[in-house]
Scaffold this motif. Sequence first.
Motif, PDB file in Angstrom:
ATOM      1  N   ASP A 114     -21.421  -0.560  -2.577  1.00 44.53           N
ATOM      2  CA  ASP A 114     -20.778  -0.031  -1.364  1.00 44.53           C
ATOM      3  C   ASP A 114     -20.723   1.498  -1.359  1.00 44.53           C
ATOM      4  OD1 ASP A 114     -18.998   0.174  -3.435  1.00 44.53           O
ATOM      5  OD2 ASP A 114     -17.324  -0.797  -2.400  1.00 44.53           O
ATOM      6  N   TRP A 115     -21.610   2.142  -2.143  1.00 38.51           N
ATOM      7  CA  TRP A 115     -21.611   3.612  -2.169  1.00 38.51           C
ATOM      8  C   TRP A 115     -21.847   4.190  -0.779  1.00 38.51           C
ATOM      9  CZ3 TRP A 115     -19.936   6.861  -5.760  1.00 38.51           C
ATOM     10  CH2 TRP A 115     -20.255   8.220  -5.648  1.00 38.51           C
TER      11      TRP A 115
ATOM     12  N   PRO B 174       0.830  -1.213   0.000  1.00 40.35           N
ATOM     13  CA  PRO B 174       0.000   0.000   0.000  1.00 40.35           C
ATOM     14  C   PRO B 174       0.861   1.259   0.000  1.00 40.35           C
ATOM     15  CG  PRO B 174      -0.758  -1.570   1.665  1.00 40.35           C
ATOM     16  CD  PRO B 174       0.572  -2.061   1.180  1.00 40.35           C
ATOM     17  N   VAL B 175       0.365   2.297  -0.648  1.00 42.31           N
ATOM     18  CA  VAL B 175       1.073   3.582  -0.628  1.00 42.31           C
ATOM     19  C   VAL B 175       0.671   4.350   0.620  1.00 42.31           C
ATOM     20  CG1 VAL B 175       1.275   3.749  -3.130  1.00 42.31           C
ATOM     21  CG2 VAL B 175      -0.714   4.720  -2.007  1.00 42.31           C
ATOM     22  N   THR B 176       1.597   5.122   1.147  1.00 40.91           N
ATOM     23  CA  THR B 176       1.289   5.999   2.273  1.00 40.91           C
ATOM     24  C   THR B 176       0.751   7.326   1.744  1.00 40.91           C
ATOM     25  OG1 THR B 176       3.478   7.002   2.322  1.00 40.91           O
ATOM     26  CG2 THR B 176       3.177   4.941   3.569  1.00 40.91           C
TER      27      THR B 176
ATOM     28  N   TYR C 174     -10.807   6.475  -1.085  1.00 42.68           N
ATOM     29  CA  TYR C 174     -11.558   7.727  -1.040  1.00 42.68           C
ATOM     30  C   TYR C 174     -10.642   8.908  -0.740  1.00 42.68           C
ATOM     31  CZ  TYR C 174     -11.702   8.251   4.098  1.00 42.68           C
ATOM     32  OH  TYR C 174     -11.383   8.454   5.420  1.00 42.68           O
ATOM     33  N   GLU C 175      -9.559   8.664   0.007  1.00 42.53           N
ATOM     34  CA  GLU C 175      -8.612   9.737   0.301  1.00 42.53           C
ATOM     35  C   GLU C 175      -7.801  10.111  -0.941  1.00 42.53           C
ATOM     36  OE1 GLU C 175      -7.718   8.895   5.016  1.00 42.53           O
ATOM     37  OE2 GLU C 175      -6.816   7.560   3.522  1.00 42.53           O
TER      38      GLU C 175
ATOM     39  N   ASN D   8     -12.813   2.242   1.092  1.00 43.73           N
ATOM     40  CA  ASN D   8     -12.005   2.225   2.301  1.00 43.73           C
ATOM     41  C   ASN D   8     -10.799   1.289   2.218  1.00 43.73           C
ATOM     42  OD1 ASN D   8     -13.628   3.981   4.266  1.00 43.73           O
ATOM     43  ND2 ASN D   8     -15.184   2.572   3.485  1.00 43.73           N
ATOM     44  N   ASP D   9     -10.598   0.690   1.047  1.00 43.62           N
ATOM     45  CA  ASP D   9      -9.431  -0.176   0.861  1.00 43.62           C
ATOM     46  C   ASP D   9      -8.175   0.664   0.658  1.00 43.62           C
ATOM     47  OD1 ASP D   9     -11.148  -2.274   1.020  1.00 43.62           O
ATOM     48  OD2 ASP D   9     -10.633  -3.149  -0.932  1.00 43.62           O
TER      49      ASP D   9
END
Length: 422
Positions: free
Chosen positions: A164-165, A68-70, A136-137, A195-196
Amino acid sequence: MLKKSRFFISVVLIFLLLFSTTAYAKPQPKYSFDDIQQFTWAVKAIEKMYAKGFIKGVGDKKFNPSKPVTHLEALVMILRAMGYEEQANKITELPKEYKGPKLSWGKGFITLAYQKGILTYDELKRFNPNEKAKRYEIAKYLVRALGLENQAQQNMNKVLNYKDWDKIPKDAIGYMYVAVEKNLIKGDGEKLKPNDPVRRVEMAVLLERLDEKVQNNLNGRDVVATVYAIDNNTITVKVNGGLKTFNILKNVPVYNENEYVGIDYLKPGYQIRLILDFKNNIIFVEVLNNKSEEVIPIELKDVKNPPEKVSSAVEAIKNKPAVKLVEENGIYYVIATRGMMRTGGYIVNIQKAQIIKTSKDTILEVEVKYIDPSPDAIVTQAITYPYDIKSFTYDGKITQISVKTDKNINVSVDIDLASDVK
């Protein structure tokens, strides 16, 4: 005798198998990283974003695609894609509002992201650079980077048809909506998984989509052009009305959509994207359109006794630099003039030509060389009108002329065709 026949048949079959394999085998990719081969849907994006310098490896030819990326890594990649890396590297201080962990790198990227509005005041106060960034971020960062903050705010109540909206945080709904509508983020058809955490392989694809919107040309090192000629070591392309030749680095990746095709796939007339290194060597090639143009070579012949129509055309344009195409009895004549010269010694030479067929036009490309007398040359002291005439045959109608010259001369163009030319 039977054994010999069987042996002969076996040998023939082996040769046929070897020949078929050679003839139809696809080129084997030479990846920049050893751990990306299985991600066929993202390999091109990884190679392209790596060539453009937006993503880096982790050492030892590894990309670590599943990591995962930070938040900090995501901001660095996005700001690079936006063309802000040099600006960020000049900043050495963090904003006073930053309360997160001490950093050994990336301070300028956080500061610039805050200045550009990619990070808000509230987000900066609780910003954790080492925390995994969720989808989402990342959507927020991408939308703000493109200056679409107002659109996001106006669509905070929108609902799209994803299962999952309702899992999207309320303050991120507008961002996810805009990111989906702009094709920055795509789901699997049913879910967006907001949220993944975003993996490095996924970030490469998101960056490619962002880059398509931004069109960062790396100060001229991202070149969209049309293949003019190609050999083992160089590619000559048409770009901005002229020809440029670039060296090809060994094992340069060449992709048509997500398929690795190799350098031998390229043909004159293909529209391509070249990514160059700082020495103008080609380090990545993407085929944008392999059907946009058809290049038709033509054979030019010297004309010693032109027909009257062609001679009259020469007289009509000899006072100015011009290129005129005249058709007479099924033969095309190309005339190139230089204008009035006060001495002899000036030469006009139509060097070569080709026809480019597109969906709309048939274009005659002509290369003309203008030669001036050397300063110490003995020339005729009289007014001259240098010109050249070449002829060629082509079973079709030419609608445009494109002229390339070796001098900065404003050349006019004209076409005079018979009405029955098809």
